[in-house]
Each structure stands twice: as C-alpha cells, then as structure tokens.
Write a protein that holds these residues in place. Structure first.
Motif, PDB file in Angstrom:
ATOM      1  N   SER A   7       5.597   2.480   3.035  1.00  0.00           N
ATOM      2  CA  SER A   7       7.088   2.408   2.933  1.00  0.00           C
ATOM      3  C   SER A   7       7.373   1.229   3.500  1.00  0.00           C
ATOM      4  O   SER A   7       8.747   0.589   3.083  1.00  0.00           O
ATOM      5  N   LYS A   8       6.550   0.263   4.165  1.00  0.00           N
ATOM      6  CA  LYS A   8       7.098  -1.028   4.777  1.00  0.00           C
ATOM      7  C   LYS A   8       6.557  -2.098   3.908  1.00  0.00           C
ATOM      8  O   LYS A   8       6.658  -3.209   4.171  1.00  0.00           O
ATOM      9  N   MET A   9       6.057  -1.827   2.721  1.00  0.00           N
ATOM     10  CA  MET A   9       5.471  -2.855   1.881  1.00  0.00           C
ATOM     11  C   MET A   9       6.251  -3.139   0.678  1.00  0.00           C
ATOM     12  O   MET A   9       5.829  -3.437  -0.385  1.00  0.00           O
ATOM     13  N   THR A  10       7.359  -2.919   0.616  1.00  0.00           N
ATOM     14  CA  THR A  10       8.334  -3.358  -0.596  1.00  0.00           C
ATOM     15  C   THR A  10       8.290  -4.333  -1.320  1.00  0.00           C
ATOM     16  O   THR A  10       8.449  -4.301  -2.399  1.00  0.00           O
ATOM     17  N   PRO A  11       7.943  -5.356  -0.515  1.00  0.00           N
ATOM     18  CA  PRO A  11       8.012  -6.697  -1.070  1.00  0.00           C
ATOM     19  C   PRO A  11       7.034  -7.015  -2.138  1.00  0.00           C
ATOM     20  O   PRO A  11       6.873  -7.785  -2.709  1.00  0.00           O
ATOM     21  N   LEU A  12       5.996  -6.375  -1.668  1.00  0.00           N
ATOM     22  CA  LEU A  12       4.631  -6.470  -2.562  1.00  0.00           C
ATOM     23  C   LEU A  12       4.602  -5.562  -4.071  1.00  0.00           C
ATOM     24  O   LEU A  12       5.223  -4.745  -3.889  1.00  0.00           O
ATOM     25  N   THR A  13       4.093  -6.203  -4.940  1.00  0.00           N
ATOM     26  CA  THR A  13       3.996  -5.417  -6.349  1.00  0.00           C
ATOM     27  C   THR A  13       2.651  -4.344  -6.015  1.00  0.00           C
ATOM     28  O   THR A  13       1.697  -4.509  -5.175  1.00  0.00           O
ATOM     29  N   SER A  14       3.089  -3.058  -6.577  1.00  0.00           N
ATOM     30  CA  SER A  14       2.322  -2.217  -6.480  1.00  0.00           C
ATOM     31  C   SER A  14       1.568  -1.860  -7.967  1.00  0.00           C
ATOM     32  O   SER A  14       2.149  -1.950  -8.837  1.00  0.00           O
ATOM     33  N   VAL A  15       0.188  -1.674  -7.711  1.00  0.00           N
ATOM     34  CA  VAL A  15      -0.550  -1.431  -8.713  1.00  0.00           C
ATOM     35  C   VAL A  15      -1.176   0.006  -8.759  1.00  0.00           C
ATOM     36  O   VAL A  15      -1.878   0.195  -7.758  1.00  0.00           O
ATOM     37  N   PHE A  16      -1.022   0.700  -9.926  1.00  0.00           N
ATOM     38  CA  PHE A  16      -1.330   2.112 -10.068  1.00  0.00           C
ATOM     39  C   PHE A  16      -2.373   2.335 -11.015  1.00  0.00           C
ATOM     40  O   PHE A  16      -2.240   1.623 -12.195  1.00  0.00           O
ATOM     41  N   CYS A  17      -3.129   3.140 -10.843  1.00  0.00           N
ATOM     42  CA  CYS A  17      -4.062   3.807 -11.829  1.00  0.00           C
ATOM     43  C   CYS A  17      -3.452   4.661 -12.584  1.00  0.00           C
ATOM     44  O   CYS A  17      -2.806   5.580 -11.824  1.00  0.00           O
ATOM     45  N   ALA A  18      -3.118   4.839 -13.632  1.00  0.00           N
ATOM     46  CA  ALA A  18      -2.353   5.687 -14.509  1.00  0.00           C
ATOM     47  C   ALA A  18      -3.178   6.677 -15.249  1.00  0.00           C
ATOM     48  O   ALA A  18      -2.916   6.969 -16.437  1.00  0.00           O
ATOM     49  N   GLY A  19      -4.454   6.879 -15.014  1.00  0.00           N
ATOM     50  CA  GLY A  19      -5.201   7.657 -15.633  1.00  0.00           C
ATOM     51  C   GLY A  19      -6.380   6.915 -16.213  1.00  0.00           C
ATOM     52  O   GLY A  19      -6.528   5.587 -16.217  1.00  0.00           O
ATOM     53  N   PHE A  20      -7.720   7.628 -16.344  1.00  0.00           N
ATOM     54  CA  PHE A  20      -7.514   9.254 -16.539  1.00  0.00           C
ATOM     55  C   PHE A  20      -8.620   9.404 -15.727  1.00  0.00           C
ATOM     56  O   PHE A  20      -9.689   8.652 -15.453  1.00  0.00           O
ATOM     57  N   PRO A  21      -8.770  10.609 -14.951  1.00  0.00           N
ATOM     58  CA  PRO A  21      -9.855  11.145 -14.354  1.00  0.00           C
ATOM     59  C   PRO A  21     -11.239  11.001 -15.000  1.00  0.00           C
ATOM     60  O   PRO A  21     -11.279  11.348 -16.047  1.00  0.00           O
ATOM     61  N   LYS A  22     -12.339  10.714 -14.210  1.00  0.00           N
ATOM     62  CA  LYS A  22     -13.730  10.633 -14.938  1.00  0.00           C
ATOM     63  C   LYS A  22     -13.853   9.395 -16.070  1.00  0.00           C
ATOM     64  O   LYS A  22     -14.653   9.616 -17.076  1.00  0.00           O
ATOM     65  N   CYS A  23     -12.710   8.499 -15.757  1.00  0.00           N
ATOM     66  CA  CYS A  23     -12.935   7.482 -16.821  1.00  0.00           C
ATOM     67  C   CYS A  23     -13.193   6.141 -15.947  1.00  0.00           C
ATOM     68  O   CYS A  23     -12.453   4.900 -16.048  1.00  0.00           O
ATOM     69  N   LYS A  65      -4.594  -6.954   4.104  1.00  0.00           N
ATOM     70  CA  LYS A  65      -5.536  -8.195   4.365  1.00  0.00           C
ATOM     71  C   LYS A  65      -4.556  -9.549   4.277  1.00  0.00           C
ATOM     72  O   LYS A  65      -3.419  -9.391   3.392  1.00  0.00           O
ATOM     73  N   LYS A  66      -4.719 -10.528   4.790  1.00  0.00           N
ATOM     74  CA  LYS A  66      -4.027 -11.659   5.046  1.00  0.00           C
ATOM     75  C   LYS A  66      -3.805 -12.259   3.638  1.00  0.00           C
ATOM     76  O   LYS A  66      -4.977 -12.721   2.907  1.00  0.00           O
ATOM     77  N   GLY A  67      -2.673 -12.567   2.999  1.00  0.00           N
ATOM     78  CA  GLY A  67      -2.563 -13.191   1.984  1.00  0.00           C
ATOM     79  C   GLY A  67      -2.547 -12.271   0.784  1.00  0.00           C
ATOM     80  O   GLY A  67      -2.455 -12.926  -0.513  1.00  0.00           O
ATOM     81  N   ALA A  68      -2.529 -10.945   0.941  1.00  0.00           N
ATOM     82  CA  ALA A  68      -2.612 -10.140  -0.171  1.00  0.00           C
ATOM     83  C   ALA A  68      -1.052  -9.855  -0.436  1.00  0.00           C
ATOM     84  O   ALA A  68      -0.156  -9.901   0.384  1.00  0.00           O
ATOM     85  N   ASN A  69      -0.911  -9.814  -1.951  1.00  0.00           N
ATOM     86  CA  ASN A  69       0.438  -9.679  -2.367  1.00  0.00           C
ATOM     87  C   ASN A  69       0.395  -8.522  -3.474  1.00  0.00           C
ATOM     88  O   ASN A  69       1.560  -8.372  -4.131  1.00  0.00           O
ATOM     89  N   LEU A  70      -0.532  -7.704  -3.560  1.00  0.00           N
ATOM     90  CA  LEU A  70      -0.583  -6.368  -4.288  1.00  0.00           C
ATOM     91  C   LEU A  70      -0.966  -5.312  -3.574  1.00  0.00           C
ATOM     92  O   LEU A  70      -1.798  -5.551  -2.656  1.00  0.00           O
ATOM     93  N   ILE A  71      -0.528  -4.268  -3.799  1.00  0.00           N
ATOM     94  CA  ILE A  71      -0.850  -2.954  -3.112  1.00  0.00           C
ATOM     95  C   ILE A  71      -1.520  -1.888  -4.405  1.00  0.00           C
ATOM     96  O   ILE A  71      -1.032  -1.831  -5.342  1.00  0.00           O
ATOM     97  N   LEU A  72      -2.734  -1.409  -4.260  1.00  0.00           N
ATOM     98  CA  LEU A  72      -3.318  -0.830  -5.151  1.00  0.00           C
ATOM     99  C   LEU A  72      -3.426   0.711  -4.444  1.00  0.00           C
ATOM    100  O   LEU A  72      -3.946   1.111  -3.479  1.00  0.00           O
ATOM    101  N   ASP A  73      -3.025   1.591  -5.708  1.00  0.00           N
ATOM    102  CA  ASP A  73      -3.248   3.088  -5.359  1.00  0.00           C
ATOM    103  C   ASP A  73      -3.909   3.802  -6.623  1.00  0.00           C
ATOM    104  O   ASP A  73      -3.276   3.585  -7.811  1.00  0.00           O
ATOM    105  N   PHE A  74      -5.144   3.896  -6.565  1.00  0.00           N
ATOM    106  CA  PHE A  74      -5.758   4.291  -7.642  1.00  0.00           C
ATOM    107  C   PHE A  74      -6.015   5.745  -8.025  1.00  0.00           C
ATOM    108  O   PHE A  74      -6.894   6.382  -8.526  1.00  0.00           O
ATOM    109  N   THR A  75      -4.735   6.424  -7.521  1.00  0.00           N
ATOM    110  CA  THR A  75      -4.827   7.879  -8.043  1.00  0.00           C
ATOM    111  C   THR A  75      -4.482   8.269  -9.458  1.00  0.00           C
ATOM    112  O   THR A  75      -3.545   7.871 -10.141  1.00  0.00           O
ATOM    113  N   PRO A  76      -5.611   8.732 -10.254  1.00  0.00           N
ATOM    114  CA  PRO A  76      -5.510   8.723 -11.930  1.00  0.00           C
ATOM    115  C   PRO A  76      -4.575   9.900 -12.329  1.00  0.00           C
ATOM    116  O   PRO A  76      -4.457  10.042 -13.551  1.00  0.00           O
ATOM    117  N   HIS A  77      -4.006  10.866 -11.417  1.00  0.00           N
ATOM    118  CA  HIS A  77      -3.460  11.898 -11.949  1.00  0.00           C
ATOM    119  C   HIS A  77      -2.014  11.509 -12.240  1.00  0.00           C
ATOM    120  O   HIS A  77      -0.994  12.498 -12.690  1.00  0.00           O
TER     121      HIS A  77
END
Length: 254
Positions: A7-23, A65-77
């Motif tokens: 919730s504190k990381m809103t300035p960063l771009t969020s990167v999501f996995c949008a599917g699919f499980p077992k891929c 990470k210092k210098g990171a500008n993206l957040i990764l959430d790889f929930t494929p569901h």
C-alpha cells in the motif's frame, strides 16, 4: 533491502501475471524478479486480489531493492474473474502492466490436475471431469483453459498496450529472448541476464513427488482415446482468442 507494505508503493508501476497457472509462471517469476529494477512480493503468488483481500488479511510485504521502480505480483489467477481485475483497476496504483503466458490448453489442464492430485487436494480421476457431473472440477480444470473468455475480461478492463504475451513453447526454445522482450515491454534494462536462466524451476518438485500418484500420464488410455475430442473442445476457444488478440496462437493446439 527493506520489507514494507504494498500500500505504500503506489508511485511504482505494478506488474502482474494475468495467467495462466501451469504455464511456466514460476520460471518467469524466478527470472524476472532477479532484475535489479524490479521489486517482488516475498511470495511469488500472494493471491491478494483473488483471495486474501476478501478474507481481510494483511497486504503482502515487499522486499525493496534500491533503484527498483516496478512491483511484481505473479499470482496467475487474477485473470479468471472480472472482479479481481476490477480490484486491480480500482487500486491506488494506476500504472499497471500484465504478463500473460499461454500453453496448449489440453496440456495445461492435465498439468494443473496432476499438480492438485500430487498435493492431495483432490481425490477424483481426470476422466471424472467428463463422465460425471462435477461442476467445480469442470470450471477449475477445463474452463480455466478457455483462453478467449479470460483474455476478453482482461482486455475489457485494460488496454492491449498494457499486456505482454508469451507461451511455454517459446520460453523453452528462446528463454533469453523471452526475457529480453518482457524487460523491453516493462521499459527497463533489457540486457540483464538472470542467474540459472536455463534451469527448470519446478523439476525438484517433480522429483520430490515422484513416489506420489501422478494423476494422469500422457499415455493414459483416456487421453489417448479422447485426445481428438479434447482438441475439438479447445480449438474454437483458441481460434477466438487468436482472432480477439490479433495474434497467431492457433499453433498451441497440436
């Protein structure tokens, strides 16, 4: 590195996995999360927007990470329900990108079934999905591979420019090119090469579970006898997804 809340990381771009499980999503997360410009959730699939949000649990922690500008959430569901995508859309972070990995839908469904079977979560046979009335199993294992349904939901919620597509076969043949394409899409340094790039991430899991029932193997009589039927079931869905995306993905059925 410091653990803080998403919730504190809103300035960063969020990167999501949008599917699919077992891929190959575990492999993708393992390699993408190594990039110095990417911060990942501590677990690769925190299931925040499809499960823990509704259970009122604490938001997932991040190791910054210092210098990171993206957040990764790889929930494929997240791609499976419009309401999950709506939650992402309604979140404070408006800069969102998605990575989608596809696979032969028959192989994907069988792989997911075997995964759940090994873990002891289910006690049915694969053929029961087709020969008995088990709605949850049909939805969970078969409809999850109806790519056209889920991709339409994604494109309804977000513009096509925010989505990167790959497939398991391409990842196996060209792992480095796949990651370069993803890093370029994310607008970060594309020359970065992760450690153990050619390592199969889930092979140890397969080895540890070798003594457990596999569920259904490729030479199982049901699969051999019904492969033509299964292909016919998924072929129209892949064709629709291909037309919808404007991409040639019909080769997924083989």
């Amino acid at each position: 590195m410091t653990a803080i809340w998403i919730s504190k990381m809103t300035p960063l771009t969020s990167v999501f996995c949008a599917g699919f499980p077992k891929c190959a999503t575990t492999w993708l997360h393992h390699n993408i999360s190594q990039h110095p410009q990417i911060t990942s959730t501590i677990t690769d699939a925190p299931h925040w927007f499809n499960k823990n949000y509704f259970l009122g649990k604490t938001k997932p922690a991040l190791t910054i990470k210092k210098g990171a500008n993206l957040i990764l959430d790889f929930t494929p569901h997240y791609i499976f329900r419009p309401q999950y995508l709506d939650l992402i859309k309604a979140s404070k972070n408006k800069r969102v990108k998605f990575i989608v990995s596809l696979r032969n839908p028959v192989r994907r469904s069988v792989s997911q079934f075997n995964h759940e079977h090994r873990k002891g979560i289910i006690n049915i046979q694969f053929e029961d999905i087709f020969t008995k009335n088990i709605p949850w199993a049909w939805n969970y294992f078969i409809e999850s591979s109806f790519y056209d349904w889920h991709l339409e939901n994604l494109y309804t919620a977000f513009p096509a420019a925010n989505v990167f597509f790959t497939c398991v076969d391409h990842i196996k043949l060209y792992p480095e090119d796949t990651l370069k394409g993803i890093f370029s899409f994310l607008e970060i340094e594309s020359s970065f090469i992760p450690r153990n790039l050619h390592k199969a991430i889930n092979s140890a899991n397969e080895k540890n579970n070798a003594h457990k029932p596999i569920g259904i193997e490729a030479d199982h009589p049901f699969l051999i006898q019904n492969m033509s039927h299964l292909k016919k079931l998924f072929q129209p869905k892949v064709q629709k997804a291909s037309a919808f995306l404007g991409l040639e993905i019909q080769s997924l059925i083989y």
